[in-house]
Structure formats: structure tokens, C-alpha cells
Write an enzyme that holds these catalytic residues in place. Sequence first.
Site, PDB file in Angstrom:
ATOM      1  N   ALA A 234       0.829  -1.205   0.000  1.00 36.46           N
ATOM      2  CA  ALA A 234       0.000   0.000   0.000  1.00 36.46           C
ATOM      3  C   ALA A 234       0.864   1.256   0.000  1.00 36.46           C
ATOM      4  O   ALA A 234       1.231   1.770  -1.050  1.00 36.46           O
ATOM      5  CB  ALA A 234      -0.955  -0.027   1.193  1.00 36.46           C
ATOM      6  N   ARG A 235       1.190   1.758   1.176  1.00 39.52           N
ATOM      7  CA  ARG A 235       2.033   2.932   1.348  1.00 39.52           C
ATOM      8  C   ARG A 235       2.987   2.687   2.514  1.00 39.52           C
ATOM      9  O   ARG A 235       2.585   2.121   3.539  1.00 39.52           O
ATOM     10  CB  ARG A 235       1.194   4.190   1.610  1.00 39.52           C
ATOM     11  CG  ARG A 235       0.494   4.740   0.374  1.00 39.52           C
ATOM     12  CD  ARG A 235       1.496   5.315  -0.618  1.00 39.52           C
ATOM     13  NE  ARG A 235       0.877   5.963  -1.766  1.00 39.52           N
ATOM     14  CZ  ARG A 235       0.621   5.375  -2.915  1.00 39.52           C
ATOM     15  NH1 ARG A 235       0.912   4.089  -3.075  1.00 39.52           N
ATOM     16  NH2 ARG A 235       0.090   6.048  -3.921  1.00 39.52           N
ATOM     17  N   GLU A 264      11.354   6.660  -0.233  1.00 39.66           N
ATOM     18  CA  GLU A 264      11.684   5.964  -1.477  1.00 39.66           C
ATOM     19  C   GLU A 264      12.451   6.903  -2.404  1.00 39.66           C
ATOM     20  O   GLU A 264      12.112   8.091  -2.479  1.00 39.66           O
ATOM     21  CB  GLU A 264      10.402   5.475  -2.164  1.00 39.66           C
ATOM     22  CG  GLU A 264       9.644   4.449  -1.338  1.00 39.66           C
ATOM     23  CD  GLU A 264       8.375   3.964  -2.017  1.00 39.66           C
ATOM     24  OE1 GLU A 264       8.170   4.274  -3.222  1.00 39.66           O
ATOM     25  OE2 GLU A 264       7.577   3.273  -1.362  1.00 39.66           O
ATOM     26  N   HIS A 283       8.794  -0.852  -4.987  1.00 45.00           N
ATOM     27  CA  HIS A 283       7.491  -0.276  -5.344  1.00 45.00           C
ATOM     28  C   HIS A 283       7.098  -0.673  -6.770  1.00 45.00           C
ATOM     29  O   HIS A 283       6.831   0.187  -7.627  1.00 45.00           O
ATOM     30  CB  HIS A 283       7.519   1.245  -5.215  1.00 45.00           C
ATOM     31  CG  HIS A 283       6.159   1.846  -4.995  1.00 45.00           C
ATOM     32  ND1 HIS A 283       5.948   2.986  -4.274  1.00 45.00           N
ATOM     33  CD2 HIS A 283       4.927   1.456  -5.414  1.00 45.00           C
ATOM     34  CE1 HIS A 283       4.667   3.285  -4.243  1.00 45.00           C
ATOM     35  NE2 HIS A 283       4.019   2.364  -4.937  1.00 45.00           N
TER      36      HIS A 283
END
Length: 326
Positions: A234-235, A264, A283
Site C-alpha cells: 500500500a504505502r 523511497e 514499489h
Amino acid sequence: MSESTGSTEHTVLVLGSDPLPQLDRLAGRAEVVFADEKTLAGLLPTADVLLAWDFTSDAIRESWPERGPRPAWVHTASAGVDRLLCPALVADDTVVTNARGVFEQPIAEYVAGLVIAMAKDFYGSWELQRQRRWQHRETLRLAGTRAVVVGSGPIGRAIGTTLLALGVVVDLVGRRERTDEAFGRVHGAGALNGLLPQADWVVCAAPLTEETRGMFGAEAFALMPRRARFVNVARGPLVVEEALVAALRQWRIAAAALDVFEAEPLDADSPLWDVPHLIVSPHMSGDTLGWRDVLAEQFQDNFDRWAAGEPLLNVVDKHLGYVPVQ
């Protein structure tokens, strides 16, 4: 700026990154202007539509004007909208849409791949092969295990449906409790702590909001059984990384996989690279071959609707931070 129904040509501003989107269908209908983080603020007042092609940037949130001309519609080429929402954008009448419909199945397949790989110890097989060691082991049977999938939007539902096909029992957790045809019911957020102690797999697919930030910290990992495997697609800020590292190093959970991180890209000197039984990926869970073309087509389809004065698809509730479940 031109009105969406009163001009033959509109201005579409693209916060871009290489490779830039192919927007051939807008030729003759819109002037496409590209911006980077340095030029975005100066160009925003000139645009009718803003395409957040670089959805990893915070520039929109930092540059959005509190007054004066601004785009009537913002579309982000991502499922999450946390990188662009700010008080001024939430308060005004600009419509925000997202890339709902593009990433759900690829992410579900990625999660299923991780679950199978961890259950069947593919990493161990590869490491033993590298060492030229013949070592027989027994692995987990997936059917009958239990997964808690946190996030009941399209991504969470796709993950849950894919795991159901593997024989996994799925508890789906959303913001509020409701009945559900596919899963029997969706548990409310308040039920999560009661579900974690029975989980073999915990998958985070929730949107990042003020309510969900840091939801997987020391308390949540302490509630999971030692056999539990944790996955976040997700995050990054949904997880307290220090708490996850401690849980893995102290063998309080069996394994984990992170596709997203607090910062990131992940620094080369981050301790996460060397945590035992942690799979790190950059990611990429939703990024399959041709995904950028699909994103560009989705935006152009919605542009057709916007130019015709029709309702847009994937409209985000800016106060909730996601597209509400219909």
C-alpha cells in the site's frame, strides 16, 4: 483558463517524468504542457487539467495555489492520492480522480506470488541451490490458512479474491463493517486487533490517511502469531519500519515483504536490506509490461468525458482520501 464545455482547446498540464505519457488522442483538442517540480507552481494557474504522471512527487501538494486560477480537474496516475492532497486542494472545488482499475489485478498477483513463495520457501530453495546443497524440507500448505487483508477497496478486494482461489480463508477489513457477497462481510477497522492473533498472512492494502498512518506498529506485530507473514503493498508510512525490523529480528513474526517504504527510493545503507526473512522490492507490485500505456489510455478516456461535460470516473472523496465504495 478555458471552461470545460466552452472551448475547442484546453490546456493539459503534465507533471512528468521519463518516460512521458503518450497522449496522441488529445492532438488538436488540447495543448499539452509538461512541467517538472521547479516549474509546476508557475504553470498551475494556466491549466484546465493537471495530470500527475509523476505520482511519486510531492510538488502538487507543495505548489497548489490557495487562491486564484487553478485546474478544474486533477488526475493522478496512481491509486493513492496522499502525495497530492493538501488543505487548499481539499477545500476547493477541483475534482480529483485516480487510476482505479489499472493496478488491482497485478498487485493481487504479486501478493499471491509472495504468499506462495513464502509458503513454499522458494527463497530457501534458491539459496540451497546456490550452495549446491541437497536438503529436503517440508513447506506450508496454503489451503486452510487464514489471511487478514486490510483495505476493502478494489486492490484489497482483488487480493482477497485471488487468495480465496488458493483456498485461503480471507478476513477483509475496511473502514466500516458491512455485509459482502464475496467475503460474507467486511470487518470494520475496530475489529483488526481481534483478527490479527488468528492470521497466517497479514496483507496491508489500505489507503494512507491520518487514521491509518503507522497502523502497523509494535502493538500490531505483537498481536500476530509467530507463524504470521506480513506483506505491505500500500504505502510505506502505514508501517512503523523500526517495529517491523524488531519483530523480525526477534522472531516475533515469521517473515515479511515490503514493496513500499517510508522513504523511497530505499537508501543503499538502509538496515532493511539485511533484515532476516524480509523480502524487499522497489514499489513495483502493480507495474506490469505496458502499464504506462494503460494509464495514458485511462486518462484520455476520462478526458473525453470531461470535455463532453459528462461525469468523470474514479472521483476521489478528498476528505476520505480515496474513491468511496459504491
